[in-house]
Design an enzyme around this catalytic site. Structure first.
Site, PDB file in Angstrom:
ATOM      1  N   TYR A   1       8.902   8.513  -6.263  1.00 24.47           N
ATOM      2  CA  TYR A   1       9.458   7.395  -7.038  1.00 24.47           C
ATOM      3  C   TYR A   1      10.683   6.778  -6.356  1.00 24.47           C
ATOM      4  O   TYR A   1      10.904   5.569  -6.465  1.00 24.47           O
ATOM      5  CB  TYR A   1       9.751   7.822  -8.485  1.00 24.47           C
ATOM      6  CG  TYR A   1       8.457   8.037  -9.244  1.00 24.47           C
ATOM      7  CD1 TYR A   1       7.730   6.951  -9.728  1.00 24.47           C
ATOM      8  CD2 TYR A   1       7.926   9.308  -9.407  1.00 24.47           C
ATOM      9  CE1 TYR A   1       6.519   7.129 -10.368  1.00 24.47           C
ATOM     10  CE2 TYR A   1       6.724   9.505 -10.051  1.00 24.47           C
ATOM     11  CZ  TYR A   1       6.015   8.412 -10.532  1.00 24.47           C
ATOM     12  OH  TYR A   1       4.808   8.594 -11.158  1.00 24.47           O
TER      13      TYR A   1
ATOM     14  N   ILE B   1       5.658  -0.601 -13.369  1.00 24.39           N
ATOM     15  CA  ILE B   1       7.008  -0.048 -13.448  1.00 24.39           C
ATOM     16  C   ILE B   1       7.968  -0.805 -12.526  1.00 24.39           C
ATOM     17  O   ILE B   1       9.150  -0.496 -12.474  1.00 24.39           O
ATOM     18  CB  ILE B   1       7.010   1.483 -13.175  1.00 24.39           C
ATOM     19  CG1 ILE B   1       6.435   1.816 -11.797  1.00 24.39           C
ATOM     20  CG2 ILE B   1       6.225   2.196 -14.270  1.00 24.39           C
ATOM     21  CD1 ILE B   1       6.450   3.322 -11.470  1.00 24.39           C
ATOM     22  N   ASP B   2       7.446  -1.822 -11.824  1.00 25.18           N
ATOM     23  CA  ASP B   2       8.338  -2.675 -11.023  1.00 25.18           C
ATOM     24  C   ASP B   2       9.059  -3.655 -11.957  1.00 25.18           C
ATOM     25  O   ASP B   2       8.788  -3.708 -13.158  1.00 25.18           O
ATOM     26  CB  ASP B   2       7.550  -3.403  -9.914  1.00 25.18           C
ATOM     27  CG  ASP B   2       6.539  -4.415 -10.456  1.00 25.18           C
ATOM     28  OD1 ASP B   2       6.918  -5.262 -11.291  1.00 25.18           O
ATOM     29  OD2 ASP B   2       5.361  -4.373 -10.039  1.00 25.18           O
TER      30      ASP B   2
ATOM     31  N   HIS C   1       4.508   1.718 -19.482  1.00 28.62           N
ATOM     32  CA  HIS C   1       4.499   2.906 -18.617  1.00 28.62           C
ATOM     33  C   HIS C   1       5.870   3.182 -17.999  1.00 28.62           C
ATOM     34  O   HIS C   1       5.977   3.920 -17.022  1.00 28.62           O
ATOM     35  CB  HIS C   1       3.434   2.757 -17.508  1.00 28.62           C
ATOM     36  CG  HIS C   1       2.028   2.815 -18.026  1.00 28.62           C
ATOM     37  ND1 HIS C   1       0.921   2.498 -17.267  1.00 28.62           N
ATOM     38  CD2 HIS C   1       1.533   3.170 -19.243  1.00 28.62           C
ATOM     39  CE1 HIS C   1      -0.184   2.645 -17.999  1.00 28.62           C
ATOM     40  NE2 HIS C   1       0.165   3.041 -19.203  1.00 28.62           N
TER      41      HIS C   1
ATOM     42  N   CYS D   1      16.831  11.207 -19.286  1.00 31.75           N
ATOM     43  CA  CYS D   1      17.302  12.594 -19.303  1.00 31.75           C
ATOM     44  C   CYS D   1      16.239  13.465 -19.952  1.00 31.75           C
ATOM     45  O   CYS D   1      15.825  13.209 -21.088  1.00 31.75           O
ATOM     46  CB  CYS D   1      18.618  12.713 -20.077  1.00 31.75           C
ATOM     47  SG  CYS D   1      19.081  14.450 -20.299  1.00 31.75           S
TER      48      CYS D   1
ATOM     49  N   THR E   1      -5.614  -5.794 -13.971  1.00 34.02           N
ATOM     50  CA  THR E   1      -5.699  -4.367 -14.290  1.00 34.02           C
ATOM     51  C   THR E   1      -7.153  -3.932 -14.247  1.00 34.02           C
ATOM     52  O   THR E   1      -8.047  -4.673 -14.659  1.00 34.02           O
ATOM     53  CB  THR E   1      -5.024  -4.034 -15.645  1.00 34.02           C
ATOM     54  OG1 THR E   1      -5.229  -2.649 -15.940  1.00 34.02           O
ATOM     55  CG2 THR E   1      -5.539  -4.878 -16.783  1.00 34.02           C
TER      56      THR E   1
ATOM     57  N   LEU F   1      -8.917 -10.061  -9.817  1.00 29.04           N
ATOM     58  CA  LEU F   1      -9.508 -10.371  -8.507  1.00 29.04           C
ATOM     59  C   LEU F   1     -11.029 -10.204  -8.536  1.00 29.04           C
ATOM     60  O   LEU F   1     -11.764 -11.016  -7.991  1.00 29.04           O
ATOM     61  CB  LEU F   1      -8.885  -9.458  -7.440  1.00 29.04           C
ATOM     62  CG  LEU F   1      -9.135  -9.811  -5.991  1.00 29.04           C
ATOM     63  CD1 LEU F   1      -8.658 -11.223  -5.667  1.00 29.04           C
ATOM     64  CD2 LEU F   1      -8.445  -8.796  -5.079  1.00 29.04           C
TER      65      LEU F   1
HETATM   66  N1  APR Z   1      -4.933 -10.765  -8.261  1.00 28.99           N
HETATM   67  C1  APR Z   1      -5.535 -10.284  -9.379  1.00 28.99           C
HETATM   68  N2  APR Z   1      -5.983  -9.032  -9.492  1.00 28.99           N
HETATM   69  C2  APR Z   1      -5.851  -8.233  -8.421  1.00 28.99           C
HETATM   70  C3  APR Z   1      -5.243  -8.653  -7.231  1.00 28.99           C
HETATM   71  C4  APR Z   1      -4.771  -9.988  -7.165  1.00 28.99           C
HETATM   72  N3  APR Z   1      -4.190 -10.496  -6.073  1.00 28.99           N
HETATM   73  N4  APR Z   1      -5.258  -7.618  -6.349  1.00 28.99           N
HETATM   74  C5  APR Z   1      -5.849  -6.585  -6.966  1.00 28.99           C
HETATM   75  N5  APR Z   1      -6.218  -6.954  -8.228  1.00 28.99           N
HETATM   76  C6  APR Z   1      -6.895  -6.140  -9.257  1.00 28.99           C
HETATM   77  C7  APR Z   1      -7.857  -5.129  -8.706  1.00 28.99           C
HETATM   78  O1  APR Z   1      -9.129  -5.720  -8.523  1.00 28.99           O
HETATM   79  C8  APR Z   1      -7.871  -4.076  -9.813  1.00 28.99           C
HETATM   80  O2  APR Z   1      -8.873  -4.364 -10.783  1.00 28.99           O
HETATM   81  O3  APR Z   1      -5.895  -5.399  -9.927  1.00 28.99           O
HETATM   82  C9  APR Z   1      -6.482  -4.216 -10.451  1.00 28.99           C
HETATM   83  C10 APR Z   1      -5.541  -3.052 -10.170  1.00 28.99           C
HETATM   84  O4  APR Z   1      -6.050  -1.895 -10.758  1.00 28.99           O
HETATM   85  P1  APR Z   1      -5.303  -0.477 -10.648  1.00 28.99           P
HETATM   86  O5  APR Z   1      -4.935  -0.216  -9.235  1.00 28.99           O
HETATM   87  O6  APR Z   1      -6.174   0.513 -11.328  1.00 28.99           O
HETATM   88  O7  APR Z   1      -3.941  -0.710 -11.463  1.00 28.99           O
HETATM   89  P2  APR Z   1      -3.696  -0.704 -13.033  1.00 28.99           P
HETATM   90  O8  APR Z   1      -4.885  -1.229 -13.762  1.00 28.99           O
HETATM   91  O9  APR Z   1      -2.396  -1.378 -13.265  1.00 28.99           O
HETATM   92  O10 APR Z   1      -3.541   0.840 -13.339  1.00 28.99           O
HETATM   93  C11 APR Z   1      -3.252   1.243 -14.644  1.00 28.99           C
HETATM   94  O11 APR Z   1      -2.985   3.520 -14.003  1.00 28.99           O
HETATM   95  O12 APR Z   1      -2.322   4.839 -12.256  1.00 28.99           O
HETATM   96  C12 APR Z   1      -1.978   4.422 -13.528  1.00 28.99           C
HETATM   97  O13 APR Z   1       0.111   4.280 -14.574  1.00 28.99           O
HETATM   98  C13 APR Z   1      -0.663   3.705 -13.549  1.00 28.99           C
HETATM   99  O14 APR Z   1      -0.030   1.691 -14.733  1.00 28.99           O
HETATM  100  C14 APR Z   1      -1.022   2.281 -13.911  1.00 28.99           C
HETATM  101  C15 APR Z   1      -2.340   2.437 -14.638  1.00 28.99           C
END
Ligand code: APR
Length: 228
Positions: free
Chosen positions: A52, A89-90, A105, A113, A171, A197
């Site tokens: 982190y 978390i950004d 998250h 703490c 997501t 995407l």
């Molecule tokens: N524009 C739109 N979507 C995009 C882009 C982009 N430029 N680049 C990637 N993506 C999409 C991908 O196709 C994918 O479906 O963003 C999604 C990212 O998915 P993950 O990597 O699974 O991220 P997220 O859905 O935020 O994960 C959920 O899982 O690991 C835990 O706590 C962590 O908050 C996180 C949670």
């Protein structure tokens, strides 16, 4: 018009923040069970802090993109009728102009703490940080790990049940409870839209889905919603 927006790692991808599950994503290079569970932190706090600390340091080198900025514009237009929920978390939503962001998250720029639950704004490394000033407990990253309960669920559930538009951005739909919000919103009568995407795991649950980069899709959707 009451709107709930849920964002994930994809909205920050074009800013240079790695996603989790795409090729070269964070979960390709790290095992979840080594860095993102309470058990990992109990077993090996140094490894977890280093993971982190590196991600917090990387925030200095990235900037919000037009998708974050468009959601800042949406907030200024809708005020309290918008709830922006992020799994990220950004801090790119805040830097993109959103004042009220529900980080379900947690946040990299915060310390929690482990003893008394106090939260403190945090910059720089947390490894070797002094213990909590209030209770002497150990500080941990203020992030929700696998097996922990996401933050703000009451507020999110109320907003999702009461919204007219639910939009999910960037997501994968792989992690609950966030992945289930779309079905909850639809059951309460919201129009549901996915901006991602590629089709997410939950794409079939959305009434409408648009696929492409967030930096293009999100500003266009905000323009459309605000009638610009
Ligand atoms: N524009 C739109 N979507 C995009 C882009 C982009 N430029 N680049 C990637 N993506 C999409 C991908 O196709 C994918 O479906 O963003 C999604 C990212 O998915 P993950 O990597 O699974 O991220 P997220 O859905 O935020 O994960 C959920 O899982 O690991 C835990 O706590 C962590 O908050 C996180 C949670």
């Amino acid at each position: 018009m009451r709107v709930v927006v849920l964002t994930g790692a994809g909205i920050s991808a074009e800013s240079g923040v790695p996603t989790f599950r795409d090729a070269d994503g964070l979960w390709e290079g790290h095992r979840v069970e080594d860095v993102a569970t309470p058990e990992a932190f109990a077993r090996d706090p140094e490894t977890v802090h280093r993971f982190y600390d590196a991600r917090r340091a990387a925030l200095a080198a990235v900037a919000p993109n037009p998708a974050h900025e468009a959601l800042g514009r949406l907030e200024r237009a809708l005020g309290d009728d918008l709830l922006l929920v992020t799994q990220n978390i950004d801090d790119l939503h805040e830097r993109g102009g959103s004042a009220d962001v529900l980080h379900m998250h947690g946040r990299l720029r915060s310390a929690l703490c482990a003893g008394c639950g106090a939260r403190t704004g945090w910059e720089g490394p947390m490894l070797d940080a002094a213990p909590c000033a209030d209770c002497g407990g150990d500080l941990r990253p203020d992030v929700v790990w696998f097996g922990e309960v996401p933050l703000g669920m009451d507020r999110i559930q109320r907003a999702v049940a009461g919204c007219e538009v639910f939009c999910s951005i960037g997501t994968s739909g792989a992690v609950y409870p966030a992945a289930g919000f779309v079905q909850y919103a639809a059951a309460y009568g919201a129009r549901t839209l996915e901006l991602n995407l590629v089709p997410s795991e939950g794409t079939a649950h959305f009434a409408e889905a648009r696929h492409g980069p967030a930096s293009v899709l999100v500003p266009a959707w905000v323009d459309e919603l605000l009638g610009d």
